[in-house]
Design a protein around this motif. Structure first.
Motif, short mmCIF file in Angstrom:
data_model
loop_
_atom_site.label_atom_id
_atom_site.label_comp_id
_atom_site.label_asym_id
_atom_site.label_seq_id
_atom_site.Cartn_x
_atom_site.Cartn_y
_atom_site.Cartn_z
N GLY A 136 5.26 -5.92 15.21
CA GLY A 136 5.25 -6.81 14.12
C GLY A 136 3.89 -7.25 13.58
O GLY A 136 3.77 -7.57 12.53
N VAL A 137 2.80 -7.16 14.54
CA VAL A 137 1.35 -7.25 14.00
C VAL A 137 1.33 -6.40 12.92
O VAL A 137 0.44 -6.64 12.14
N MET A 138 1.52 -5.23 13.23
CA MET A 138 1.11 -4.01 12.03
C MET A 138 1.88 -4.43 10.80
O MET A 138 1.25 -4.21 9.78
N ILE A 139 2.92 -5.03 10.78
CA ILE A 139 3.79 -5.55 9.68
C ILE A 139 2.94 -6.81 9.13
O ILE A 139 2.88 -6.41 7.76
N GLY A 140 2.60 -7.56 9.73
CA GLY A 140 1.77 -8.74 9.17
C GLY A 140 0.47 -8.35 8.70
O GLY A 140 0.21 -8.88 7.72
N GLN A 141 -0.13 -7.41 9.29
CA GLN A 141 -1.38 -7.03 8.75
C GLN A 141 -1.11 -6.06 7.43
O GLN A 141 -2.17 -6.30 6.51
N ALA A 142 -0.07 -5.29 7.47
CA ALA A 142 0.02 -4.58 6.21
C ALA A 142 0.35 -5.32 4.99
O ALA A 142 -0.11 -5.36 3.86
N ILE A 143 1.17 -6.42 5.07
CA ILE A 143 1.25 -7.33 4.33
C ILE A 143 0.10 -8.32 3.72
O ILE A 143 -0.12 -8.58 2.83
N GLY A 144 -0.43 -8.69 5.07
CA GLY A 144 -1.50 -9.73 4.80
C GLY A 144 -2.88 -9.39 3.98
O GLY A 144 -3.69 -10.01 3.35
N ARG A 145 -2.97 -8.05 4.31
CA ARG A 145 -3.99 -7.42 3.49
C ARG A 145 -4.27 -7.56 1.88
O ARG A 145 -5.13 -7.25 1.19
N TRP A 146 -2.90 -7.77 1.48
CA TRP A 146 -2.72 -7.86 -0.03
C TRP A 146 -3.54 -9.50 -0.25
O TRP A 146 -3.61 -9.63 -1.65
N GLY A 147 -3.63 -10.11 0.65
CA GLY A 147 -4.37 -11.47 0.06
C GLY A 147 -5.69 -11.28 -0.19
O GLY A 147 -6.11 -11.87 -1.37
N ASN A 148 -6.30 -10.04 0.18
CA ASN A 148 -7.95 -9.59 -0.37
C ASN A 148 -7.65 -9.16 -1.90
O ASN A 148 -8.48 -9.34 -2.66
N PHE A 149 -6.50 -8.44 -2.01
CA PHE A 149 -6.13 -8.20 -3.46
C PHE A 149 -6.20 -9.36 -4.71
O PHE A 149 -7.01 -9.24 -5.45
N PHE A 150 -5.56 -10.65 -4.09
CA PHE A 150 -5.40 -11.44 -4.94
C PHE A 150 -6.75 -12.36 -4.92
O PHE A 150 -6.99 -13.05 -6.04
N ASN A 151 -7.62 -12.15 -4.01
CA ASN A 151 -8.74 -13.10 -3.94
C ASN A 151 -10.05 -12.19 -4.44
O ASN A 151 -11.09 -12.51 -4.64
N ALA A 152 -9.55 -10.83 -4.89
CA ALA A 152 -10.65 -9.89 -5.38
C ALA A 152 -12.22 -9.80 -4.68
O ALA A 152 -12.92 -9.88 -4.75
N GLU A 153 -11.73 -9.57 -3.14
CA GLU A 153 -12.60 -9.49 -1.96
C GLU A 153 -12.33 -8.31 -1.01
O GLU A 153 -11.29 -7.71 -1.24
N VAL A 154 -13.36 -8.12 -0.34
CA VAL A 154 -13.18 -7.19 0.93
C VAL A 154 -13.05 -5.80 0.34
O VAL A 154 -11.87 -5.05 0.58
N TYR A 155 -13.96 -5.44 -0.70
CA TYR A 155 -13.61 -3.95 -1.21
C TYR A 155 -14.79 -3.04 -0.80
O TYR A 155 -15.61 -3.33 0.05
N GLY A 156 -14.46 -1.72 -1.05
CA GLY A 156 -15.23 -0.56 -0.53
C GLY A 156 -16.58 -0.44 -1.65
O GLY A 156 -16.75 -1.14 -2.53
N ARG A 157 -17.27 0.69 -1.25
CA ARG A 157 -18.41 1.04 -1.80
C ARG A 157 -17.93 1.87 -3.20
O ARG A 157 -16.66 2.18 -3.43
N ALA A 158 -18.79 1.97 -4.15
CA ALA A 158 -18.74 2.48 -5.32
C ALA A 158 -18.13 4.09 -5.37
O ALA A 158 -18.49 4.71 -4.29
#
Length: 263
Positions: A136-158
């Motif tokens: 269940g934690v893996m499900i929550g993490q899979a969904i929760g990481r999309w919060g970074n998309f909406f915040n435009a944050e925690v992205y990788g290198r060029a």
């Protein structure tokens, strides 16, 4: 509060407002909504399988509350320990989680410790509960990481890969939120196979999670932009060290469980 997020190689472009809506002058952010959705979807999955795993629904509700409250506290403490400058000036800054500053490993540690204490006090087998909760934690993490998309944050290198992400016209970067979301989704699918065909002992589920998530985080952490890494000493991030430790501890526990069962 509005960011332009595009995927030039795929021809996709989005105008993303971090705020989903307002209650009076106060914004309600997509990030918080997505985290909440991830938590409740995770909870629903756990409730759907708990009795088959020998855990009562009432226990799931209690564990969920413990993990949520102490997971947030742990996530904040973990972040502040390695970035104390972020709370300088006032003790109240510690509580300003709406400004960011939550670390996933701290959340996992805080939630796990609180659930362990709860299980000890109630006389419940902790590893049984952990095996139930971890997919269940893996499900929550899979969904929760999309919060970074909406915040435009925690992205990788060029990068110049086809699926590169551009924020407000910047050069393309690795969309780490997507990588980690997909990694957890794949991990959940593989766990179902592992649980059905290969899992033999109580506790092996949490071992699978530790090895799978730790491996993914070990590599993805090294791909982050430096401002999103909590360093022990450059270029080594604290989360990479924790990931390596989690992988090793999970592998040792798995071996001991198999060896004990063989005897």
């Amino acid at each position: 509060m509005i960011n332009n997020i595009s995927f030039p190689g795929l021809g996709a472009e989005f105008e993303i407002n971090r705020a989903a809506f307002y209650i009076g002058p106060k914004p309600v952010f997509w990030y918080g909504i997505i985290i909440a959705v991830g938590f409740f979807v995770s909870l629903l999955y756990i409730l759907s399988v708990c009795e088959k795993k020998g855990v009562k629904p009432d226990t799931v509700y209690d564990v969920g509350i413990c993990a949520l409250v102490f997971g947030i506290i742990g996530a904040r403490i973990y972040y502040v320990i390695f970035d104390f400058d972020s709370v300088r000036g006032s003790i109240l800054n510690f509580f300003a989680v709406w400004n960011g500053g939550l670390a996933i490993y701290g959340g996992i540690i805080g939630g796990a410790v609180s659930v362990y204490i709860y299980c000890r006090r109630k006389g419940i087998e902790f590893l049984r509960v952990a095996d139930l909760v971890m997919p269940g934690v893996m499900i929550g993490q899979a969904i929760g990481r999309w919060g970074n998309f909406f915040n435009a944050e925690v992205y990788g290198r060029a990068t110049g890969v086809l699926w590169r992400m551009s924020i407000n016209g910047s050069e393309g970067v690795h969309p780490l939120f997507l990588y980690e979301s997909l990694w957890n989704t794949l991990g959940f699918a593989l766990y179902l196979v592992f649980d059905k065909k290969y899992k033999k002992n109580i506790g092996e589920g949490i071992c699978f999670y530790g090895i799978w998530y730790g491996t993914g985080r070990l590599f993805l952490e090294g791909m982050r932009q430096s401002q999103y890494i909590l360093y022990i000493a450059e270029p080594v991030g604290i989360s990479q060290v924790v990931s390596a430790a989690v992988i090793c501890a999970s592998a040792v526990l798995f071996y001991r469980l198999r060896k004990k069962a063989a005897k």
